[in-house]
Design a protein around this motif. Structure first.
Motif, mmCIF file in Angstrom:
data_model
loop_
_atom_site.group_PDB
_atom_site.id
_atom_site.type_symbol
_atom_site.label_atom_id
_atom_site.label_comp_id
_atom_site.label_asym_id
_atom_site.label_seq_id
_atom_site.Cartn_x
_atom_site.Cartn_y
_atom_site.Cartn_z
ATOM 1 N N VAL A 57 -16.491 -19.494 20.625
ATOM 2 C CA VAL A 57 -16.333 -18.039 20.735
ATOM 3 C C VAL A 57 -14.966 -17.683 21.317
ATOM 4 O O VAL A 57 -14.356 -16.680 20.935
ATOM 5 C CB VAL A 57 -17.471 -17.454 21.596
ATOM 6 C CG1 VAL A 57 -17.269 -15.971 21.845
ATOM 7 C CG2 VAL A 57 -18.811 -17.685 20.912
ATOM 8 N N ARG A 58 -14.478 -18.522 22.213
ATOM 9 C CA ARG A 58 -13.212 -18.221 22.900
ATOM 10 C C ARG A 58 -11.999 -18.392 21.992
ATOM 11 O O ARG A 58 -11.039 -17.627 22.078
ATOM 12 C CB ARG A 58 -13.094 -19.158 24.117
ATOM 13 C CG ARG A 58 -11.830 -18.991 24.936
ATOM 14 C CD ARG A 58 -11.818 -17.650 25.649
ATOM 15 N NE ARG A 58 -10.697 -17.564 26.525
ATOM 16 C CZ ARG A 58 -9.445 -17.300 26.125
ATOM 17 N NH1 ARG A 58 -9.214 -17.094 24.852
ATOM 18 N NH2 ARG A 58 -8.460 -17.232 26.981
ATOM 19 N N PHE A 78 -15.860 -14.529 14.513
ATOM 20 C CA PHE A 78 -16.862 -13.625 15.042
ATOM 21 C C PHE A 78 -16.429 -12.169 14.896
ATOM 22 O O PHE A 78 -17.213 -11.267 15.131
ATOM 23 C CB PHE A 78 -17.119 -13.951 16.517
ATOM 24 C CG PHE A 78 -17.717 -15.307 16.715
ATOM 25 C CD1 PHE A 78 -19.079 -15.486 16.669
ATOM 26 C CD2 PHE A 78 -16.921 -16.418 16.913
ATOM 27 C CE1 PHE A 78 -19.641 -16.741 16.825
ATOM 28 C CE2 PHE A 78 -17.464 -17.666 17.081
ATOM 29 C CZ PHE A 78 -18.835 -17.833 17.028
ATOM 30 N N ALA A 129 -20.347 -16.758 10.999
ATOM 31 C CA ALA A 129 -20.247 -17.196 12.385
ATOM 32 C C ALA A 129 -21.574 -17.751 12.893
ATOM 33 O O ALA A 129 -21.595 -18.736 13.641
ATOM 34 C CB ALA A 129 -19.785 -16.042 13.266
ATOM 35 N N VAL A 186 -22.109 -21.456 14.430
ATOM 36 C CA VAL A 186 -22.685 -21.678 15.761
ATOM 37 C C VAL A 186 -23.822 -22.697 15.697
ATOM 38 O O VAL A 186 -23.908 -23.621 16.520
ATOM 39 C CB VAL A 186 -23.164 -20.337 16.354
ATOM 40 C CG1 VAL A 186 -24.085 -20.577 17.539
ATOM 41 C CG2 VAL A 186 -21.978 -19.504 16.780
ATOM 42 N N THR A 243 -12.324 -8.858 21.675
ATOM 43 C CA THR A 243 -13.498 -9.751 21.582
ATOM 44 C C THR A 243 -13.796 -10.411 22.902
ATOM 45 O O THR A 243 -14.943 -10.688 23.206
ATOM 46 C CB THR A 243 -13.263 -10.825 20.515
ATOM 47 O OG1 THR A 243 -12.064 -11.526 20.805
ATOM 48 C CG2 THR A 243 -13.196 -10.223 19.133
ATOM 49 N N ARG A 244 -12.769 -10.714 23.704
ATOM 50 C CA ARG A 244 -13.030 -11.314 25.002
ATOM 51 C C ARG A 244 -13.584 -10.305 25.990
ATOM 52 O O ARG A 244 -14.166 -10.686 26.981
ATOM 53 C CB ARG A 244 -11.769 -11.928 25.598
ATOM 54 C CG ARG A 244 -11.255 -13.152 24.819
ATOM 55 C CD ARG A 244 -10.273 -13.925 25.678
ATOM 56 N NE ARG A 244 -9.153 -13.098 26.105
ATOM 57 C CZ ARG A 244 -8.030 -12.917 25.424
ATOM 58 N NH1 ARG A 244 -7.886 -13.493 24.275
ATOM 59 N NH2 ARG A 244 -7.053 -12.153 25.889
#
Length: 545
Positions: free
Chosen positions: A352-353, A358, A365, A369, A544-545
């Motif tokens: 995710v990072r 995503f 996505a 995952v 997103t973060r």
């Protein structure tokens, strides 16, 4: 995706500290005969910290953390060794009197004689034991949280392995077991009553006993009611993890509590703080498994971060949860459930990072995952259990989606049962429908030819090679995705520029000869298109973060 070098270096330090602590703990647990030397390891940890702090050397704190992990694990092993020594030599085989707190409801099965053989897990000081006793027909069986006074004998086999779960057998003429007067504390009684009330509310409607048992296992962690056939089907299909209370269940519950806080007009900055007591109560309701505690710690850190005007970071939250759990119980470094939970969660946090899928392709996505979670769990299952399940690679995405629907519907049914019975029955019916679909899909996956097969246990070299190949594949995927996104953003910006120029030509009434727009792919004089694309990618990654 495009984090600054300072942020990446900070996250690398956190992961390096966790790796050093895990390495020191694993060395201590591997060489159990040296557990009495924990003062030496603690001394070296202090010396490494002082030496590194005095000279300003950045590498020495990692050595201090390594020796700290070795010392903490050695202390835990030394305490277990002292208990075993006292039982074996101090009592000379005499019966042991102890008070056990049941960590789960007793699992009962019929015996050849009249009565039921009940077993439950508990602790004898720092030693993990499995209490086994025969109860007559109709007698009260141990429940989670109750205290039972027992008199029996502890199995000492194998003597050399301090990590093995011992069996406390209550047999013979001197055997005794009785419920203590204060068998359950006030908070434990309250939690047990709420758990039973929620389990009863999950039965609202006509979803069937089997579906209700699966719902109780998925939402409340009561897997004792699941049939052996159902457990075997989900295990062969490689999707048994959906019944382990983990980040999926805790996050769904936390999101629902946050929604309630929004309806109650709680300020956005304090929503997480208001939801934390409910999240930890749900963890206590499920029996406090390691995966749920890890998820609750990460959720707590993410909820508290806005109070200090900080942005939540999943990798830092994972590292703090790792230290808290393993400082409290260093033996979780070799527990299969804990290793799987932390390894899979770290891989998902990294994906995710450092990935952009995503943002642009959420359906793809979800597949990525599930594939990453399966790939990370393969070496652990091959080393600890000696088997690999290929069915989970294909069944996990769909089963995970159905499990999410069933969990949300189950929580909604419990909440609706306090107001409208028909609404609770409708929500439980939706959850039961999802459970039936899950069971059918798991049964189909388990019947595939190569669904699961046994292999020789992997060594450390095989596991390291697998993870190195997995890291290389992720790096290649990251580079391909980054280049594709940059190209797409550049093309979109080029089209927008073209449309703007034509609109300006129409509005101002320019002629086609004098105001023909230049549609070349060259960069303008002030700012290149490639730099604009990189700035757009940074903005998307920051959101997103």
């Amino acid at each position: 995706m495009t984090a600054s070098p300072r942020i990446l270096l900070s996250e690398a330090k956190w992961l390096g500290a966790c790796g050093a602590y895990a390495m020191g703990g694993y060395v201590a647990l591997r060489f159990q005969t040296l557990c009495a030397l924990w003062p030496v390891a603690l001394f070296f940890a202090l010396q490494a910290f002082l030496f590194g702090y005095g000279l300003g050397v950045r590498v020495w704190p990692f050595f201090a953390i390594l020796f700290l992990g070795m010392a903490v694990a050695s202390i835990a092993l030394d305490r277990r060794r002292a208990v075993l020594h006292d039982v074996q030599f101090g009592r000379s085989g005499a019966p042991v009197d102890a008070v056990f707190t049941a960590h789960s409801d007793a699992v009962c099965r019929k015996t050849a004689k009249k009565g039921n053989l009940a077993e439950f897990y508990s602790d004898l000081g720092p030693l993990q034991v499995k209490v086994s006793a025969v109860f007559p027909e109709g007698a009260k069986l141990p429940r989670r949280g109750e205290k039972w006074k027992c008199r029996g004998r502890l199995s000492l086999w194998p003597i050399g392995n301090l990590l093995a779960v011992r069996k406390f057998s209550i047999v013979g003429k001197d055997a005794e077991i009785e419920l203590c007067e204060n068998g359950m504390g006030a908070f434990a009684r309250f939690v047990d009553g709420m758990r039973r009330q929620f389990a009863r509310r999950l039965h609202a409607g006509r979803q069937g006993e089997e579906c209700a048992a699966l719902l109780r296992a998925m939402i409340l962690g009561e897997r004792e009611g699941m049939r052996r056939e159902s457990k075997e089907i989900f295990r062969k299909a490689g999707v048994m993890h959906v019944f382990a209370i983990s980040g999926l269940h805790v996050m769904i519950f936390a999101r629902m509590i946050l929604y309630v806080c929004k309806l109650a007009f709680v300020p956005r900055r304090f929503e997480g703080l208001a939801a934390l007591p409910a999240v930890w109560f749900y963890v206590a309701l499920t029996g406090e498994p390691v995966s749920a505690v890890r998820a609750a710690i990460m959720v707590s850190i993410s909820f508290i971060a806005p109070l200090f005007w900080r942005r939540p970071d999943s990798i830092v939250a994972w590292a703090l949860a790792f230290f808290i759990v393993h400082l409290y119980d260093p033996l979780q470094l070799v527990a299969p459930g804990s290793v799987l939970s932390f390894a899979v969660m770290l891989a998902l946090a990294l994906v995710v990072r450092f990935s952009v899928i995503f943002v642009f392709r959420p359906v793809f996505a979800a597949i990525v995952v599930s594939a990453v979670a399966w790939a990370v769990a393969v070496p652990i299952c091959a080393r600890l259990f000696g088997r690999i399940s290929f069915a989970g690679l294909f069944a996990s995405p769909v089963v995970g989606a159905l499990a999410t629907v069933a969990t949300m519907a189950g929580f909604a049914g419990i909440a609706a049962s306090f107001a409208f019975d028909w609404l609770a029955a409708l929500a439980n019916g939706c959850a039961a429908l999802s459970m039936r679909a899950m069971t059918a899909l798991a049964g189909f996956s388990a019947r595939l030819p190569c669904a699961e097969f046994s292999i020789a246990e992997w060594g450390l070299c095989e596991c390291a090679a697998w993870y190195a190949a997995l890291a290389l594949a992720f790096w290649l995927f990251y580079r391909i995705e980054r280049r594709r996104v940059e190209t797409q953003i550049w093309y979109n910006m080029y089209q927008q520029r073209r449309i703007r120029q034509w609109l300006c030509m129409i509005i101002k009434g320019w002629s086609r000869k004098s105001a023909r727009p230049r549609l070349s792919a060259r960069t303008d004089s002030r700012r290149g298109t490639s730099s604009l694309a990189m700035m757009s990618i940074r903005k998307i990654a920051t959101r997103t973060r």
